[in-house]
Enzyme design. Sequence first.
Site, PDB file in Angstrom:
ATOM      1  N   HIS A 100       0.884  -1.169   0.000  1.00 25.82           N
ATOM      2  CA  HIS A 100       0.000   0.000   0.000  1.00 25.82           C
ATOM      3  C   HIS A 100       0.924   1.222   0.000  1.00 25.82           C
ATOM      4  O   HIS A 100       2.015   1.168   0.577  1.00 25.82           O
ATOM      5  CB  HIS A 100      -0.822   0.140   1.280  1.00 25.82           C
ATOM      6  CG  HIS A 100      -1.733  -0.985   1.626  1.00 25.82           C
ATOM      7  ND1 HIS A 100      -1.312  -2.108   2.290  1.00 25.82           N
ATOM      8  CD2 HIS A 100      -3.071  -1.120   1.454  1.00 25.82           C
ATOM      9  CE1 HIS A 100      -2.348  -2.900   2.500  1.00 25.82           C
ATOM     10  NE2 HIS A 100      -3.432  -2.335   2.002  1.00 25.82           N
ATOM     11  N   ASP A 103       2.319   2.004   3.416  1.00 32.43           N
ATOM     12  CA  ASP A 103       3.314   1.107   4.029  1.00 32.43           C
ATOM     13  C   ASP A 103       4.728   1.570   3.759  1.00 32.43           C
ATOM     14  O   ASP A 103       5.640   1.267   4.519  1.00 32.43           O
ATOM     15  CB  ASP A 103       3.245  -0.313   3.431  1.00 32.43           C
ATOM     16  CG  ASP A 103       1.858  -0.870   3.385  1.00 32.43           C
ATOM     17  OD1 ASP A 103       1.088  -0.578   4.301  1.00 32.43           O
ATOM     18  OD2 ASP A 103       1.549  -1.605   2.424  1.00 32.43           O
TER      19      ASP A 103
HETATM   20  C1  XLS Z   1      -7.444  -6.534   5.105  1.00 37.73           C
HETATM   21  C2  XLS Z   1      -7.073  -6.801   3.717  1.00 37.73           C
HETATM   22  C3  XLS Z   1      -5.938  -5.949   3.188  1.00 37.73           C
HETATM   23  C4  XLS Z   1      -5.879  -6.047   1.690  1.00 37.73           C
HETATM   24  C5  XLS Z   1      -5.106  -4.963   1.033  1.00 37.73           C
HETATM   25  O1  XLS Z   1      -8.088  -7.341   5.765  1.00 37.73           O
HETATM   26  O2  XLS Z   1      -6.781  -8.156   3.573  1.00 37.73           O
HETATM   27  O3  XLS Z   1      -4.740  -6.341   3.771  1.00 37.73           O
HETATM   28  O4  XLS Z   1      -5.377  -7.266   1.262  1.00 37.73           O
HETATM   29  O5  XLS Z   1      -5.613  -3.704   1.334  1.00 37.73           O
END
Ligand code: XLS
Length: 434
Positions: A100, A103
């Site tokens: 993301h 991150d």
């Molecule tokens: C949260 C989601 C997130 C997505 C990406 O539960 O799994 O991590 O995979 O935003």
Amino acid sequence: MTSFFKDIAPIKFEGPDSTNPMAFHHYDPDEIVMGKRMEDHLRFAVAYWHSFAWEGGDPFGGQTFERPWHPQDDMGRARVKADAAFDMFDILGQPYFCWHDADIRPEGPDFATSLRNFEEIIAYFQEKMATRKIRLLWGTANMFSHRRWMSGASTNPDPDVFAYSAATVKTCMDATHKLGGENYVLWGGREGYETLLNTDLGRELDHMGRFLNMVVEYKHKIGFKGAILVEPKPQEPSKHQYDYDAATCIGFLRKYGLEDEVKLNLEQGHAILAGHSFEHEIATATAEGMLGSIDMNRNDYQSGWDTDQFPNNVPEVALAYYHILKSGGFATGGTNFDAKLRRQSLDAEDLIAAHVGGMDICARGLKAAAAMLEDGGLETALSDRYAGWDTADAKTMLDSDLDTIFASVLSGNVAPEPRSGRQEMLENYVNRFV
Ligand code: XLS
Ligand code: NI
Ligand code: NI
């Protein structure tokens, strides 16, 4: 190599008899499974957020991990984090990673500063990727952590937040495109509601549909060849999320004319939260040709929340890969570990071991799935069970109408005869392979 992983050598395949915990026992990237290298089937990805950004907090307590890149509010430390991440990629040798925006870069005081930070790190990634085989499976925007998203992103009652979301996704799609990403993911953590008392559900869905159409239009505009994927999850953090499960997403995509443009990123833990098995979600998507990619992280069956654990149950994983292989395997997608350590697992070694174990579990699952497909026992059982539908009469019936069928039943042409579903026999069959 940064000091964080300093004593850990690249992980090698040593086979099932090795007792070395820092070796692969089942994942041999070059082993051929159903005519294809294991690495090319599984297409593993490391998730930047849980492995590097997450600090070990849970709903009852804060940070437990102490990493050299904490606190994550500084560009210098964002580079240290990137150095450690790529060191880990070198150690694991997995072909992909995912991120993301939030991150990888510190948030700035305004949009333009956040973007400058982001672009600097993307350029840093580009440098690192130029000398390595590692590729980007997908990029995505974090539109759920910062307080501006508390009432949603594209479904926010405030059009300014819709605008901020659109601009954010544009920058994340640009970066994904620049790094040669193979997919772009949208997970709507706060695209939902806390209470219907303050929510215009129909309007929010229309806004989300328009937003996703803008994403698809932009993909074509910039010539991004990867797949656009949405990730279903029924709730958490929102009480109710609009992308509830695979079936709900598929209905949504059809309503907004997106069924040929958008596929699904399915997560095992989300399937469990929705009251489904993972293979249910995968089979629902593959039946519609809408499987994109998977997040292979499981939930705990006792606690009711998204625990994001690394996979550790071969029979479950085998059934998931069975449905994936049966549908022809991944195209642009892969197996992303959207998984986090337990918050007591403080050491660099824990992070490596978690991935090594997850990769080994998936390798065993894949091999079992391939063996079942090659043996063909389940497929034979299916064709036997539905054999009646291969007859000319049955096919004609589907093209007829209720009156015609009624006449045929009334004249005594039809005699339903219950037959065993053979579930235990089939479960015993699966057990031979796992
Ligand atoms: C949260 C989601 C997130 C997505 C990406 O539960 O799994 O991590 O995979 O935003
Ligand atoms: Ni999740
Ligand atoms: Ni996920």
